[in-house]
Design a protein around this motif. Structure first.
Motif, mmCIF file in Angstrom:
data_model
loop_
_atom_site.group_PDB
_atom_site.id
_atom_site.type_symbol
_atom_site.label_atom_id
_atom_site.label_comp_id
_atom_site.label_asym_id
_atom_site.label_seq_id
_atom_site.Cartn_x
_atom_site.Cartn_y
_atom_site.Cartn_z
ATOM 1 N N LEU A 1 44.708 42.677 38.748
ATOM 2 C CA LEU A 1 43.860 41.494 38.897
ATOM 3 C C LEU A 1 44.682 40.226 38.707
ATOM 4 O O LEU A 1 44.517 39.244 39.444
ATOM 5 C CB LEU A 1 42.716 41.550 37.884
ATOM 6 N N ARG A 2 45.571 40.255 37.734
ATOM 7 C CA ARG A 2 46.445 39.105 37.504
ATOM 8 C C ARG A 2 47.325 38.841 38.726
ATOM 9 O O ARG A 2 47.517 37.692 39.139
ATOM 10 C CB ARG A 2 47.310 39.371 36.270
ATOM 11 N N ARG A 3 47.840 39.930 39.323
ATOM 12 C CA ARG A 3 48.702 39.778 40.495
ATOM 13 C C ARG A 3 47.916 39.215 41.675
ATOM 14 O O ARG A 3 48.400 38.348 42.405
ATOM 15 C CB ARG A 3 49.317 41.130 40.853
ATOM 16 N N GLU A 4 46.696 39.704 41.872
ATOM 17 C CA GLU A 4 45.886 39.230 42.993
ATOM 18 C C GLU A 4 45.516 37.758 42.841
ATOM 19 O O GLU A 4 45.393 37.040 43.831
ATOM 20 C CB GLU A 4 44.617 40.073 43.113
ATOM 21 N N ARG A 5 45.344 37.328 41.610
ATOM 22 C CA ARG A 5 44.978 35.928 41.371
ATOM 23 C C ARG A 5 46.194 35.015 41.317
ATOM 24 O O ARG A 5 46.049 33.795 41.220
ATOM 25 C CB ARG A 5 44.191 35.815 40.068
ATOM 26 N N GLY A 6 47.393 35.575 41.363
ATOM 27 C CA GLY A 6 48.604 34.770 41.347
ATOM 28 C C GLY A 6 48.877 34.102 40.018
ATOM 29 O O GLY A 6 49.449 33.006 39.974
ATOM 30 N N LEU A 7 48.494 34.744 38.921
ATOM 31 C CA LEU A 7 48.680 34.158 37.600
ATOM 32 C C LEU A 7 50.083 34.429 37.082
ATOM 33 O O LEU A 7 50.642 35.511 37.291
ATOM 34 C CB LEU A 7 47.655 34.734 36.614
ATOM 35 N N GLY A 8 50.642 33.443 36.397
ATOM 36 C CA GLY A 8 51.942 33.610 35.780
ATOM 37 C C GLY A 8 51.850 34.424 34.500
ATOM 38 O O GLY A 8 50.761 34.772 34.030
ATOM 39 N N VAL A 9 52.999 34.691 33.915
ATOM 40 C CA VAL A 9 53.050 35.535 32.723
ATOM 41 C C VAL A 9 52.294 34.901 31.564
ATOM 42 O O VAL A 9 51.607 35.582 30.800
ATOM 43 C CB VAL A 9 54.518 35.800 32.326
ATOM 44 N N ARG A 10 52.387 33.580 31.417
ATOM 45 C CA ARG A 10 51.773 32.897 30.281
ATOM 46 C C ARG A 10 50.390 32.342 30.589
ATOM 47 O O ARG A 10 49.759 31.759 29.721
ATOM 48 C CB ARG A 10 52.681 31.751 29.818
ATOM 49 N N GLU A 11 49.911 32.514 31.808
ATOM 50 C CA GLU A 11 48.587 31.994 32.155
ATOM 51 C C GLU A 11 47.507 32.979 31.733
ATOM 52 O O GLU A 11 47.557 34.153 32.105
ATOM 53 C CB GLU A 11 48.492 31.746 33.661
ATOM 54 N N PRO A 12 46.523 32.537 30.952
ATOM 55 C CA PRO A 12 45.467 33.457 30.516
ATOM 56 C C PRO A 12 44.569 33.866 31.674
ATOM 57 O O PRO A 12 44.244 33.060 32.542
ATOM 58 C CB PRO A 12 44.693 32.643 29.472
ATOM 59 N N GLN A 13 44.198 35.130 31.682
ATOM 60 C CA GLN A 13 43.327 35.642 32.740
ATOM 61 C C GLN A 13 41.863 35.369 32.433
ATOM 62 O O GLN A 13 41.035 35.284 33.332
ATOM 63 C CB GLN A 13 43.555 37.145 32.905
ATOM 64 N N SER A 14 41.559 35.240 31.167
ATOM 65 C CA SER A 14 40.186 34.942 30.761
ATOM 66 C C SER A 14 40.239 34.057 29.535
ATOM 67 O O SER A 14 41.313 33.701 29.050
ATOM 68 C CB SER A 14 39.426 36.243 30.453
ATOM 69 N N GLY A 15 39.080 33.715 29.039
ATOM 70 C CA GLY A 15 39.013 32.925 27.823
ATOM 71 C C GLY A 15 39.111 33.813 26.596
ATOM 72 O O GLY A 15 39.560 34.959 26.669
ATOM 73 N N PRO A 16 38.690 33.310 25.461
ATOM 74 C CA PRO A 16 38.728 34.094 24.226
ATOM 75 C C PRO A 16 37.992 35.424 24.361
ATOM 76 O O PRO A 16 37.018 35.542 25.104
ATOM 77 C CB PRO A 16 38.034 33.170 23.217
ATOM 78 N N ALA A 17 38.480 36.417 23.633
ATOM 79 C CA ALA A 17 37.930 37.770 23.728
ATOM 80 C C ALA A 17 37.258 38.165 22.420
ATOM 81 O O ALA A 17 37.549 37.613 21.354
ATOM 82 C CB ALA A 17 39.042 38.765 24.058
ATOM 83 N N VAL A 18 36.349 39.129 22.522
ATOM 84 C CA VAL A 18 35.731 39.746 21.347
ATOM 85 C C VAL A 18 36.147 41.208 21.329
ATOM 86 O O VAL A 18 35.784 41.975 22.218
ATOM 87 C CB VAL A 18 34.195 39.636 21.377
ATOM 88 N N ASN A 19 36.925 41.574 20.332
ATOM 89 C CA ASN A 19 37.410 42.946 20.215
ATOM 90 C C ASN A 19 36.675 43.614 19.057
ATOM 91 O O ASN A 19 36.888 43.272 17.892
ATOM 92 C CB ASN A 19 38.922 42.955 19.966
ATOM 93 N N VAL A 20 35.796 44.553 19.385
ATOM 94 C CA VAL A 20 35.006 45.252 18.372
ATOM 95 C C VAL A 20 35.757 46.503 17.946
ATOM 96 O O VAL A 20 36.027 47.390 18.757
ATOM 97 C CB VAL A 20 33.612 45.615 18.910
#
Length: 261
Positions: free
Chosen positions: A91-110
């Motif tokens: 998904l990151r590759r398809e969106r053309g995001l760099g290594v340091r660019e966040p793919q989403s906002g803050p996460a909730v890890n339960v």
């Protein structure tokens, strides 16, 4: 969570979405939803690195009630979970995001694990030292099967948050979470983000006597005055390019004319 009709992990995600909505003024937030990526019995039995983080969109309005936001988050989480086998790196590759660019906002890890541990008659305590890399901000909810409690940790990218700032975010989130759980019909726009004394202090700042000399000039007025005083002084610099106040003023006027027409 029960009164809103959703599971408590979803309730936490909704609360984080509301916190971002209130703090950043966003009508839509994109949360990170960590998932196991193990949808079959065989996958659950096989040791492998299958975990994934999915982007989850959540639309919000100050008039939404807590219950409405929680149910909306629950429905969106169910929709997103159908795609948990799609690799995040793809998904990151398809969106053309760099290594340091966040793919989403803050996460909730339960992290709901049985933390009871004993070596014969000797009890032991489990400490989860890391939940993996954090792109921006993450809420780690440690649910204990032993005492039934939940501990909320806030993790962050050290390049974006210092320790004091992270502590303030943690305090604000926990305060909002408590208010979030009190009344499921309360509008999210009415939930408190700052302590009552701080809120009162901020209100007082805007209700004092009018300063001598009348109202302060607006930002455009201040810029125009500065451009008139020092038209050839450097106003902005970007890389190797710079603009004087006169040049910037000309560009602003041209853009204003274009927008008006």
């Amino acid at each position: 969570a029960k009164r809103a009709g959703v599971a408590w992990p979803t309730f936490l995600m909704a609360a984080l979405g509301v916190c971002l909505h209130r703090e950043r003024g966003l009508a839509e937030v994109v949360l990170g939803l960590p998932v196991t990526g193990r949808r079959t019995p065989a996958a659950r039995r096989t040791p492998a690195m299958l975990s994934n983080v999915l982007p989850m969109r959540l639309e919000l309005s100050p008039a939404d009630s807590v219950a409405e936001v929680a149910r909306r988050a629950s429905a969106e989480a169910r929709r997103v979970l159908r795609h948990q086998r799609f690799p995040a790196q793809e998904l990151r590759r398809e969106r053309g995001l760099g290594v340091r660019e966040p793919q989403s906002g803050p996460a909730v890890n339960v992290l709901a694990f049985d933390d009871s541990l004993a070596f014969g008659p000797l009890p032991a305590t489990l400490h989860n030292l890391s939940v993996g890399p954090v792109e921006e901000l993450a809420v780690a909810a440690h649910a204990s099967y032993g005492d039934g409690g939940i501990r909320i940790d806030l993790l962050a990218d050290a390049d974006r948050y210092d320790e004091a700032g992270l502590a303030r975010h943690h305090e604000a989130f926990c305060r909002l979470l408590e208010a979030f759980a009190e009344d499921p019909e309360r509008p999210v726009g009415a939930l408190p983000l700052v302590p009552a004394p701080e809120h009162a202090r901020l209100v007082r700042l805007g209700t004092g006597p009018v300063a001598a000399g009348g109202a302060l000039p607006t930002l455009p007025e201040q810029f125009a005055a500065q451009a008139a005083r020092t038209p050839w002084a450097t106003a902005v610099v970007s890389g190797e390019e710079s603009l004087t106040f006169a040049e910037l003023d000309a560009r602003v006027r041209a853009l204003t004319t274009e927008l008006v027409s």
